[in-house]
Design an enzyme around this catalytic site. Structure first.
Site, mmCIF file in Angstrom:
data_model
loop_
_atom_site.group_PDB
_atom_site.id
_atom_site.type_symbol
_atom_site.label_atom_id
_atom_site.label_comp_id
_atom_site.label_asym_id
_atom_site.label_seq_id
_atom_site.Cartn_x
_atom_site.Cartn_y
_atom_site.Cartn_z
ATOM 1 N N ASP A 45 -6.993 -2.325 -7.183
ATOM 2 C CA ASP A 45 -7.514 -2.983 -5.991
ATOM 3 C C ASP A 45 -7.806 -4.437 -6.313
ATOM 4 O O ASP A 45 -8.007 -4.784 -7.477
ATOM 5 C CB ASP A 45 -8.787 -2.283 -5.490
ATOM 6 C CG ASP A 45 -9.072 -2.674 -4.050
ATOM 7 O OD1 ASP A 45 -8.411 -2.130 -3.158
ATOM 8 O OD2 ASP A 45 -9.910 -3.559 -3.827
ATOM 9 N N ARG A 100 0.825 -1.212 0.000
ATOM 10 C CA ARG A 100 0.000 0.000 0.000
ATOM 11 C C ARG A 100 0.864 1.269 0.000
ATOM 12 O O ARG A 100 0.505 2.270 0.625
ATOM 13 C CB ARG A 100 -0.942 0.039 1.198
ATOM 14 C CG ARG A 100 -1.989 -1.040 1.209
ATOM 15 C CD ARG A 100 -3.211 -0.603 0.382
ATOM 16 N NE ARG A 100 -4.221 -1.639 0.428
ATOM 17 C CZ ARG A 100 -5.388 -1.528 1.068
ATOM 18 N NH1 ARG A 100 -5.688 -0.429 1.691
ATOM 19 N NH2 ARG A 100 -6.239 -2.503 1.059
ATOM 20 N N ARG A 119 -3.200 6.583 1.425
ATOM 21 C CA ARG A 119 -3.683 7.781 2.112
ATOM 22 C C ARG A 119 -2.697 8.426 3.080
ATOM 23 O O ARG A 119 -2.930 9.547 3.522
ATOM 24 C CB ARG A 119 -4.978 7.445 2.856
ATOM 25 C CG ARG A 119 -6.169 7.383 1.921
ATOM 26 C CD ARG A 119 -7.342 6.738 2.607
ATOM 27 N NE ARG A 119 -6.986 5.372 2.977
ATOM 28 C CZ ARG A 119 -7.772 4.554 3.658
ATOM 29 N NH1 ARG A 119 -8.934 4.969 4.081
ATOM 30 N NH2 ARG A 119 -7.376 3.320 3.935
ATOM 31 N N TYR A 166 -15.211 -11.378 0.272
ATOM 32 C CA TYR A 166 -15.911 -10.104 0.072
ATOM 33 C C TYR A 166 -17.177 -10.289 -0.763
ATOM 34 O O TYR A 166 -18.195 -9.625 -0.525
ATOM 35 C CB TYR A 166 -14.994 -9.086 -0.615
ATOM 36 C CG TYR A 166 -13.919 -8.541 0.299
ATOM 37 C CD1 TYR A 166 -14.215 -7.528 1.215
ATOM 38 C CD2 TYR A 166 -12.623 -9.024 0.263
ATOM 39 C CE1 TYR A 166 -13.234 -7.021 2.056
ATOM 40 C CE2 TYR A 166 -11.638 -8.527 1.107
ATOM 41 C CZ TYR A 166 -11.951 -7.529 2.001
ATOM 42 O OH TYR A 166 -10.984 -7.038 2.833
ATOM 43 N N ARG A 198 -6.585 11.744 -5.299
ATOM 44 C CA ARG A 198 -7.849 11.058 -5.080
ATOM 45 C C ARG A 198 -9.004 12.071 -5.035
ATOM 46 O O ARG A 198 -10.075 11.811 -5.594
ATOM 47 C CB ARG A 198 -7.795 10.274 -3.774
ATOM 48 C CG ARG A 198 -8.997 9.393 -3.547
ATOM 49 C CD ARG A 198 -8.969 8.877 -2.118
ATOM 50 N NE ARG A 198 -9.992 7.916 -1.843
ATOM 51 C CZ ARG A 198 -11.275 8.198 -1.680
ATOM 52 N NH1 ARG A 198 -11.697 9.439 -1.813
ATOM 53 N NH2 ARG A 198 -12.132 7.243 -1.401
HETATM 54 O O1 CP3 Z 1 -0.008 -1.542 -2.518
HETATM 55 C C1 CP3 Z 1 -0.336 -0.612 -3.261
HETATM 56 O O2 CP3 Z 1 0.095 0.557 -3.114
HETATM 57 C C2 CP3 Z 1 -1.213 -0.899 -4.465
HETATM 58 C C3 CP3 Z 1 -2.586 -0.630 -4.302
HETATM 59 C C4 CP3 Z 1 -3.528 -1.555 -3.538
HETATM 60 C C5 CP3 Z 1 -4.761 -1.080 -3.045
HETATM 61 N N1 CP3 Z 1 -5.468 -2.141 -2.570
HETATM 62 C C6 CP3 Z 1 -5.215 0.316 -3.097
HETATM 63 C C7 CP3 Z 1 -6.281 0.767 -2.187
HETATM 64 C C8 CP3 Z 1 -3.470 -2.931 -3.266
HETATM 65 C C9 CP3 Z 1 -2.354 -3.913 -3.533
HETATM 66 C C10 CP3 Z 1 -4.703 -3.285 -2.650
HETATM 67 C C11 CP3 Z 1 -5.059 -4.661 -2.258
HETATM 68 C C12 CP3 Z 1 -6.230 -4.903 -1.421
HETATM 69 N N2 CP3 Z 1 -7.445 -4.281 -1.459
HETATM 70 C C13 CP3 Z 1 -6.308 -5.930 -0.460
HETATM 71 C C14 CP3 Z 1 -5.238 -6.947 -0.192
HETATM 72 C C15 CP3 Z 1 -4.100 -6.391 0.591
HETATM 73 C C16 CP3 Z 1 -4.441 -6.088 1.995
HETATM 74 O O3 CP3 Z 1 -4.256 -4.905 2.393
HETATM 75 O O4 CP3 Z 1 -4.809 -7.001 2.715
HETATM 76 C C17 CP3 Z 1 -7.591 -5.890 0.119
HETATM 77 C C18 CP3 Z 1 -8.133 -6.783 1.204
HETATM 78 C C19 CP3 Z 1 -8.309 -4.844 -0.533
HETATM 79 C C20 CP3 Z 1 -9.723 -4.459 -0.328
HETATM 80 C C21 CP3 Z 1 -9.858 -3.062 0.064
HETATM 81 N N3 CP3 Z 1 -9.594 -1.982 -0.750
HETATM 82 C C22 CP3 Z 1 -10.310 -2.565 1.308
HETATM 83 C C23 CP3 Z 1 -10.675 -3.437 2.495
HETATM 84 C C24 CP3 Z 1 -10.305 -1.178 1.217
HETATM 85 C C25 CP3 Z 1 -10.844 -0.202 2.235
HETATM 86 C C26 CP3 Z 1 -10.040 -0.186 3.471
HETATM 87 C C27 CP3 Z 1 -8.901 0.772 3.313
HETATM 88 O O5 CP3 Z 1 -7.761 0.416 3.627
HETATM 89 O O6 CP3 Z 1 -9.209 1.897 2.934
HETATM 90 C C28 CP3 Z 1 -9.810 -0.819 -0.063
HETATM 91 C C29 CP3 Z 1 -9.598 0.536 -0.608
HETATM 92 C C30 CP3 Z 1 -8.225 0.895 -1.074
HETATM 93 N N4 CP3 Z 1 -7.478 0.133 -1.945
HETATM 94 C C31 CP3 Z 1 -7.500 2.071 -0.764
HETATM 95 C C32 CP3 Z 1 -6.272 1.987 -1.446
HETATM 96 C C33 CP3 Z 1 -5.174 3.017 -1.468
HETATM 97 C C34 CP3 Z 1 -8.005 3.214 0.094
HETATM 98 C C35 CP3 Z 1 -9.161 3.832 -0.587
HETATM 99 C C36 CP3 Z 1 -9.144 5.336 -0.545
HETATM 100 O O7 CP3 Z 1 -8.270 5.989 -1.166
HETATM 101 O O8 CP3 Z 1 -10.077 5.874 0.091
#
Ligand code: CP3
Length: 355
Positions: A78, A28, A32, A155, A41
């Site tokens: 994502d 990640r 944020r 999910y 964003r």
């Molecule tokens: O690593 C990186 O920088 C690449 C981007 C990336 C995102 N999601 C961007 C994202 C990657 C590799 C993911 C994978 C992801 N997404 C996983 C597996 C990895 C992990 O963390 O366990 C999972 C379970 C998700 C599902 C997901 N996406 C959730 C549960 C959420 C909301 C919770 C949160 O952390 O905000 C997201 C949204 C998300 N995906 C964000 C980002 C940067 C935040 C959204 C925002 O900008 O508001």
């Protein structure tokens, strides 16, 4: 596309070859905790609008590389793009987790699902890979990724995030053939998705099995591991992905590292609940290891961060095949300066270790 890589530490470590220092990237890393990410964003309007614009996805992918000496870039996207492309209707309510308008609950829901078109509904992902590869100019390798079949199913059946994903577990116990049908469709989709990312220019691939560790040992093998093994096999059978290193990351599955290595993947992600020394023993040199600093350490002071970075690296020891990372994603409240402390310490101490 065939542009020589200026920094191949990450790929060398995944091949368990010697490197001048330990490569590092952060799960990640585009997210944020970076004010410039929050600004992009806001311009995009929503997370999905950001992910679906190849130019903006490229912009945020490169943001952390401008600040830190990271050894890999990861596609900004994502894991939930696949279920969205299957028609489940993904949205992210502000400050909350993901939501599906049409969760998968019945046999009819499962039977409706098909493998999405990788250059159709998911073309925006492949376009992002192509744009990022072009804009990276070979600085570092680009990682493509997917969720695991099990974690995507969590999910899709729940319809949103959960602490235990009990709805999918209930399906596994009550209607195992239905659960297996869902997981098989997802395994085919995940394989096609990763192969398409490889064809578009990804140079390494990673599967996030974030919720594999929720399963007991027998259920983990039946419902999570088995379908990741199916994905590995499909990737090895395809010319576009055959030669790309694949990392499997099952969070909370430290006891399954040996079985995960048996799939034939190149590397394993490791969370912070196991020492890398024990993880190395479990895989007996068969795969590279990626991890495993507790992300919460980044909330501590720079001195503590440096000490804990060295602790992780000492645990792995002076052997090839370590990619430094966190044991899970970085959290929004982290100070970006602390990430610089981490990255610089990994490189400095890695050089010192090789003495
Ligand atoms: O690593 C990186 O920088 C690449 C981007 C990336 C995102 N999601 C961007 C994202 C990657 C590799 C993911 C994978 C992801 N997404 C996983 C597996 C990895 C992990 O963390 O366990 C999972 C379970 C998700 C599902 C997901 N996406 C959730 C549960 C959420 C909301 C919770 C949160 O952390 O905000 C997201 C949204 C998300 N995906 C964000 C980002 C940067 C935040 C959204 C925002 O900008 O508001």
């Amino acid at each position: 596309m065939t542009e020589a890589l200026q920094n191949d530490r990450f790929l060398r470590a995944l091949r368990r070859e010697a490197t001048d220092t330990t490569p590092v990237w952060v799960m990640r890393q585009a997210g944020r905790y970076l004010p410039e990410y929050r600004a992009t964003r806001a311009r995009a309007g929503s997370f999905m609008a950001l992910a679906q614009s190849p130019e903006l996805a490229c912009e945020v992918t490169l943001q952390p590389l401008e600040r830190f000496e990271l050894d890999a870039a990861i596609l900004f996207s994502d894991i939930l793009t696949i279920p969205d492309a299957m028609g489940l209707g993904l949205s992210f309510a502000h400050g909350e987790g993901p939501q599906f308008a049409h969760p998968v609950r019945t046999r009819a829901d499962v039977e409706k699902l098909g493998v999405p078109d990788m250059e159709g509904e998911l073309r925006y992902v492949m376009d992002a890979v192509r744009v990022i590869r072009r804009e990276l100019h070979g600085r570092v390798p680009l990682i493509g990724f997917s969720g695991s079949p099990w974690t995507l199913a969590c999910y899709m059946v729940e319809g949103q995030g959960s602490r235990d994903f009990a709805r999918l577990k209930a399906m596994c116990w009550n209607e195992p053939t239905l659960a297996h049908r869902l997981l098989d469709t997802l395994a085919h989709s995940v394989a096609a998705y990763l192969i398409a990312q490889a064809a578009a220019g990804a140079q390494a691939l990673m599967v996030f099995d974030t919720w594999g560790g929720l399963l007991g040992p027998a259920a983990f093998r039946e419902f999570s591991l088995r379908y990741m093994a199916q994905v590995v096999e499909a990737l090895k059978a395809h010319p576009a992905s055959r030669d790309l290193p694949l990392i499997l990351f099952s969070k909370g599955a430290g006891q399954h590292l040996g079985a995960l290595a048996d799939t034939g993947c190149a590397g394993l992600g490791v969370d912070w609940t196991i020492d890398l020394a024990d993880a190395r023993q479990a895989v007996a040199g068969r795969v590279a290891l990626q991890g495993n600093l507790d992300p919460a350490v980044l909330l501590a002071s720079p001195d503590v961060i440096r000490r804990e970075v060295r602790r992780v690296m000492d645990s792995y020891g002076n052997h090839p095949g370590h990619v430094f990372n966190l044991g899970h994603g970085i959290t929004p409240e982290v100070n970006p300066e602390h990430v610089k402390v981490l990255v610089d310490e990994v490189h400095a101490y890695g050089r010192q270790l090789r003495g």
